[in-house]
Scaffold this active site. Structure first.
Site, PDB file in Angstrom:
ATOM      1  CB  SER A 136      -0.921   0.028   1.227  1.00  0.00           C
ATOM      2  OG  SER A 136      -1.573   1.287   1.293  1.00  0.00           O
ATOM      3  CB  THR A 163      -5.397   1.011   1.299  1.00  0.00           C
ATOM      4  OG1 THR A 163      -4.916   2.145   0.568  1.00  0.00           O
ATOM      5  CG2 THR A 163      -6.532   0.374   0.545  1.00  0.00           C
ATOM      6  NE  ARG A 200      -3.880   8.447 -11.249  1.00  0.00           N
ATOM      7  CZ  ARG A 200      -4.203   9.389 -10.382  1.00  0.00           C
ATOM      8  NH1 ARG A 200      -4.325   9.093  -9.097  1.00  0.00           N
ATOM      9  NH2 ARG A 200      -4.415  10.639 -10.770  1.00  0.00           N
ATOM     10  CD  GLU A 213      -6.900   5.407  -9.782  1.00  0.00           C
ATOM     11  OE1 GLU A 213      -6.366   6.127  -8.923  1.00  0.00           O
ATOM     12  OE2 GLU A 213      -6.696   4.176  -9.808  1.00  0.00           O
ATOM     13  CG  HIS A 262     -15.664 -18.020 -24.701  1.00  0.00           C
ATOM     14  ND1 HIS A 262     -15.987 -19.226 -25.298  1.00  0.00           N
ATOM     15  CD2 HIS A 262     -14.321 -17.895 -24.854  1.00  0.00           C
ATOM     16  CE1 HIS A 262     -14.892 -19.809 -25.756  1.00  0.00           C
ATOM     17  NE2 HIS A 262     -13.862 -19.008 -25.499  1.00  0.00           N
ATOM     18  CE  LYS A 267      -8.190   5.123  -0.627  1.00  0.00           C
ATOM     19  NZ  LYS A 267      -6.794   5.142  -1.017  1.00  0.00           N
TER      20      LYS A 267
HETATM   21  C1  F6R Z   1      -4.589   6.805  -6.469  1.00  0.00           C
HETATM   22  C2  F6R Z   1      -4.574   5.374  -6.779  1.00  0.00           C
HETATM   23  C3  F6R Z   1      -5.548   4.491  -6.060  1.00  0.00           C
HETATM   24  C4  F6R Z   1      -4.865   3.893  -4.815  1.00  0.00           C
HETATM   25  C5  F6R Z   1      -5.839   3.027  -4.008  1.00  0.00           C
HETATM   26  C6  F6R Z   1      -5.149   2.324  -2.849  1.00  0.00           C
HETATM   27  O1  F6R Z   1      -3.559   7.447  -7.163  1.00  0.00           O
HETATM   28  O2  F6R Z   1      -3.828   4.942  -7.577  1.00  0.00           O
HETATM   29  O3  F6R Z   1      -5.979   3.477  -6.946  1.00  0.00           O
HETATM   30  O4  F6R Z   1      -3.764   3.122  -5.212  1.00  0.00           O
HETATM   31  O5  F6R Z   1      -6.873   3.822  -3.520  1.00  0.00           O
HETATM   32  O6  F6R Z   1      -4.348   3.200  -2.121  1.00  0.00           O
HETATM   33  P1  F6R Z   1      -2.841   2.770  -1.757  1.00  0.00           P
HETATM   34  O7  F6R Z   1      -2.182   2.484  -3.053  1.00  0.00           O
HETATM   35  O8  F6R Z   1      -2.267   3.927  -1.030  1.00  0.00           O
HETATM   36  O9  F6R Z   1      -2.969   1.548  -0.889  1.00  0.00           O
END
Ligand code: F6R
Length: 387
Positions: free
Chosen positions: A111, A116, A163, A250, A266, A361
């Site tokens: 993460s 997360t 990302r 995103e 399919h 979140k």
């Molecule tokens: C935001 C992104 C999201 C996060 C996801 C999980 O730029 O890419 O897809 O990756 O919300 O958060 P992390 O990666 O911090 O665990």
């Protein structure tokens, strides 16, 4: 070709306020940093820490836990290593583990933010079952959790969108995995290192200074603009198609979905029978790799293309560059990074913030506050570790 907004540095700079294009251009350097920081086999660094953590363990399988921009590194790793993996390598995106995962498995928890809730919750589930783990993060609660349980924590620099940190996270995951001794680690590191010049060159070809007339990433964004993107992959490009979709969502603030050959033949292909005008709003990206497609996949791709091109807003075939399996995958990953960022600009959006993700979140933090319950479970686990 008409003059494009994408060739206007002032307009592009205003919309890309947080500098996503600059981050992408710097991202091959992230992989260089990871190799210099984590790949030393000097008996002291990350590889040694991981080897000592798994010493004496017979690993029956490895699972990677993460969400979104972190989890995708697990998919890329599994697709890259598929021909050489001696054990299963699975990616879990959930709040807990399936019941059949036991202490013979090793978990890698990824993460970027470290905060997360799905990843943290699955980590606690794993620790309650006594499953060995390794955490990869830029900090946050996951870093604290690993410190409390004594699991190794492999760090990446923070301060980016998860990302956008792919070329920190993916190479770090690859080096960490190589430390488990299941595959040829030096060969993996060598293949990764060999990708960097190609990635740097790719950034030059797709960067904002290259005009739309000769810039395939800008041209791709212009074709996708105003449509829903459908990305079709196959084999090792399954993860690449998924990354493409995520980046279009995103960065681009645009609907997209992905599917893969041969499964899509399919079900998905039949959707293109629609004559009610729906399909005219879909742009189809087909990932092709003629040198690495089986005759069956090549035939399927050709047949699918014929069906789709009659109905789609546009059909775009993309081919990777580079020679190694990984280079070919990552060349398309960078194309997706650039094209999705250009698409955001055409959509009049800043590519960097993801308000809809952050808003949820925040709401979960207020309404559910899972972290508090996880901290309590962690204190029980940490108490046992310290006994
Ligand atoms: C935001 C992104 C999201 C996060 C996801 C999980 O730029 O890419 O897809 O990756 O919300 O958060 P992390 O990666 O911090 O665990």
């Amino acid at each position: 070709m008409k003059p494009s907004l994408l060739d206007d540095p002032a307009a592009t700079g205003t919309l890309d306020a947080a500098g996503m294009l600059g981050t992408i251009a710097r991202s091959p350097g992230f992989a260089t940093w990871v190799l210099a920081t984590h790949a030393a086999s000097d008996g002291k660094g990350t590889l040694a820490m991981i080897a000592s953590h798994v010493a004496g363990m017979t690993i029956k399988g490895v699972f990677i836990v993460g969400m979104g921009g972190s989890a995708i590194s697990g998919d890329l790793l599994a697709d890259w290593l598929r021909p050489v993996l001696p054990v299963p390598l699975l990616v879990f995106r959930d709040y807990d583990l399936p019941p059949w995962i036991d202490r013979t498995w090793l978990g890698i928890f990824l993460s970027y933010s470290g905060n997360t809730e799905e990843t943290l919750s699955t980590y606690i589930d794993a620790k309650e079952r006594g499953i060995p783990g390794i955490c990869i993060t830029a900090g946050g609660a996951l870093g604290r959790f690993a410190a409390a349980t004594g699991d190794p924590r492999v760090e990446v620099p923070g301060g980016l969108q998860p990302r956008a940190a792919l070329l920190y996270l993916f190479p770090t995951l690859a080096i960490t995995f190589s430390g488990l001794g299941l595959v040829d680690g030096p060969a993996m590191a060598g293949e990764l290192r060999g990708c960097i010049p190609l990635l740097e060159d790719t950034c030059k070809r797709y960067g904002p200074d290259v005009p739309a007339a000769t810039n395939p990433a800008k041209q791709l964004a212009m074709k996708l603009h105003g449509t829903v993107a459908a990305i079709y992959g196959f084999g090792q490009y399954t993860s690449v198609a998924r990354r493409f979709k995520g980046q279009i969502n995103e960065n681009g603030k645009n609907p997209a979905y992905f599917d893969v050959l041969s499964e899509l033949n399919h079900n998905e292909t039949v959707g293109w029978e629609n004559d009610d005008g729906v399909t005219g709003h879909v742009s189809c990206i087909m990932i092709r790799d003629p040198d690495h497609e089986s005759p069956a996949i090549a035939t399927r791709a050709g047949f699918t293309r014929q069906l789709v091109e009659k109905k789609a807003a546009s059909i775009i075939e993309l081919q990777p560059t580079g020679t190694s399996r990984l280079a070919r995958m990552l060349s398309l990953v960078l194309l997706a990074d650039y094209a999705s960022t250009y698409l955001a600009i055409l959509n009049g959006k800043d590519p960097t913030p993801v308000e809809y993700i952050q808003g949820l979140k925040d709401e979960l933090g207020r309404k559910v506050n899972m972290l508090q319950a996880l901290e309590q479970r962690l204190s029980v686990i940490a108490g046992k570790v310290n006994d």
